[in-house]
Design a protein around this motif. Structure first.
Motif, PDB file in Angstrom:
ATOM      1  N   CYS A 125      -5.260  -6.692  -9.696  1.00 34.40           N
ATOM      2  CA  CYS A 125      -6.175  -5.567  -9.457  1.00 34.40           C
ATOM      3  C   CYS A 125      -7.225  -5.433 -10.555  1.00 34.40           C
ATOM      4  O   CYS A 125      -8.108  -4.567 -10.469  1.00 34.40           O
ATOM      5  CB  CYS A 125      -5.385  -4.262  -9.355  1.00 34.40           C
ATOM      6  N   LEU A 257      -3.842  -1.805  -1.897  1.00 37.95           N
ATOM      7  CA  LEU A 257      -4.325  -2.191  -3.222  1.00 37.95           C
ATOM      8  C   LEU A 257      -5.662  -2.928  -3.174  1.00 37.95           C
ATOM      9  O   LEU A 257      -6.175  -3.342  -4.216  1.00 37.95           O
ATOM     10  CB  LEU A 257      -3.288  -3.076  -3.919  1.00 37.95           C
ATOM     11  N   LEU A 259      -6.299  -5.901  -2.120  1.00 37.65           N
ATOM     12  CA  LEU A 259      -6.108  -7.268  -2.601  1.00 37.65           C
ATOM     13  C   LEU A 259      -6.117  -8.234  -1.419  1.00 37.65           C
ATOM     14  O   LEU A 259      -5.792  -7.845  -0.285  1.00 37.65           O
ATOM     15  CB  LEU A 259      -4.777  -7.391  -3.340  1.00 37.65           C
TER      16      LEU A 259
END
Length: 290
Positions: A125, A257, A259
């Motif tokens: 992240c 997240l 991602l």
């Protein structure tokens, strides 16, 4: 009784040894040199050996072996060293709890898995200093151990509510005590003078969207706990428990997240060796029950 009061009443039972306190103090001093820290660590031969094993493990993936504690400090940095020392001592603090209350090997395996997953997710992240979320992940459930060690009789009511009323652990804890294990764990980490971002990540990991700040850290620990559950299912429980739902769970975490999906889907397999190795170093002689 509040979580803060329970921790205050029992904090002497959960205090770190002098070596850990001295290391923490030295790291706060701008004039501290790596050799100063190494000298303190060498006062505890067992700690020295475990630190060197950790630094040479797959967790750090060093190309060349690290032979001395001084070299270890220089390579990984003082704050990373503090994380390792705290992790090493934290796993020793709650030894002796009755096995009918908690299987300590399974508890710490899950914690190690969560810690390593949190570290990797934080790095992915792009979180500055995110490698320190290893400790937040490792200790995210430590409040449970405080409950088991200090409120064993009252905690039986939690088990009864889970059985009779089909409540979740968190809901049952809040009904019996007025707070849950995440609240309790966060209070303990505050007493240990952990950075705010770490104890808040633990405090809000059950409900990251309610975090007033450090929401990403809480979200990472929340996601890492789910990754740890998948890893534990594979490594300990035979691999079939979550097989059907694991992929969908990981895809959801990737969205939360922001991602790439593949990054999160491959995470359990990528960190599996690190988890087993770090677990065996932090808890030497432990035998997981398959």
């Amino acid at each position: 009784m509040s979580a803060a009061l329970l921790v205050s009443n029992t904090q002497t039972l959960f205090s770190f040894p002098d070596v850990a306190l001295r290391i923490n103090h030295l790291i706060e001093q701008p004039t501290t040199r790596p050799d100063d820290l190494a000298a303190v660590i060498l006062c505890d031969p067992g700690l020295s050996a475990r630190v060197l094993r950790l630094v040479n493990s797959a967790y750090y993936a060093r190309a060349t072996p690290v032979a001395t504690v001084s070299q270890a400090v220089r390579l990984i940095g003082q704050r990373a060293l503090r994380d390792l020392v705290i992790a090493t001592y934290a796993t020793d603090l709650f030894k002796g709890l009755p096995p009918q209350q908690v299987n300590m090997e399974r508890f710490w395996f899950h914690g190690v898995a969560c810690g390593i997953a949190a570290r990797e997710l934080a790095i992915q992240c792009g979180l500055c200093g995110g490698e320190h979320l290893f400790l937040a992940g490792l200790l995210h459930s430590i409040g449970k151990l405080v409950f088991f060690s200090q409120c064993a009789e009252a905690y039986l009511n939690v088990f009864q509510l889970i059985e009779s009323d089909k409540l979740t652990v968190v809901a049952a804890e809040e009904q019996v005590f007025g707070f849950n294990y995440a609240d309790l764990g966060a209070e303990l980490l505050k007493k240990w003078r952990f950075p705010e971002l770490l104890w808040k990540a633990v405090a809000y990991h059950l409900t990251p969207t309610s975090a007033p700040d450090y929401r990403l850290e809480a979200e990472i620990v929340h996601s890492a706990e789910q990754v740890a559950t998948i890893v534990q299912s594979t490594a300990i429980d035979g691999g079939d428990t979550l097989a059907a739902s694991a992929a969908e769970c990981l895809k959801t975490l990737a969205v939360r997240l922001a991602l790439p999906e593949e990054t999160v889907l491959t995470l359990p397999n990528m960190i599996n060796l690190q988890i087993v190795e770090v677990f065996e170093i932090l808890l030497p002689g432990s035998t997981l029950i398959y």
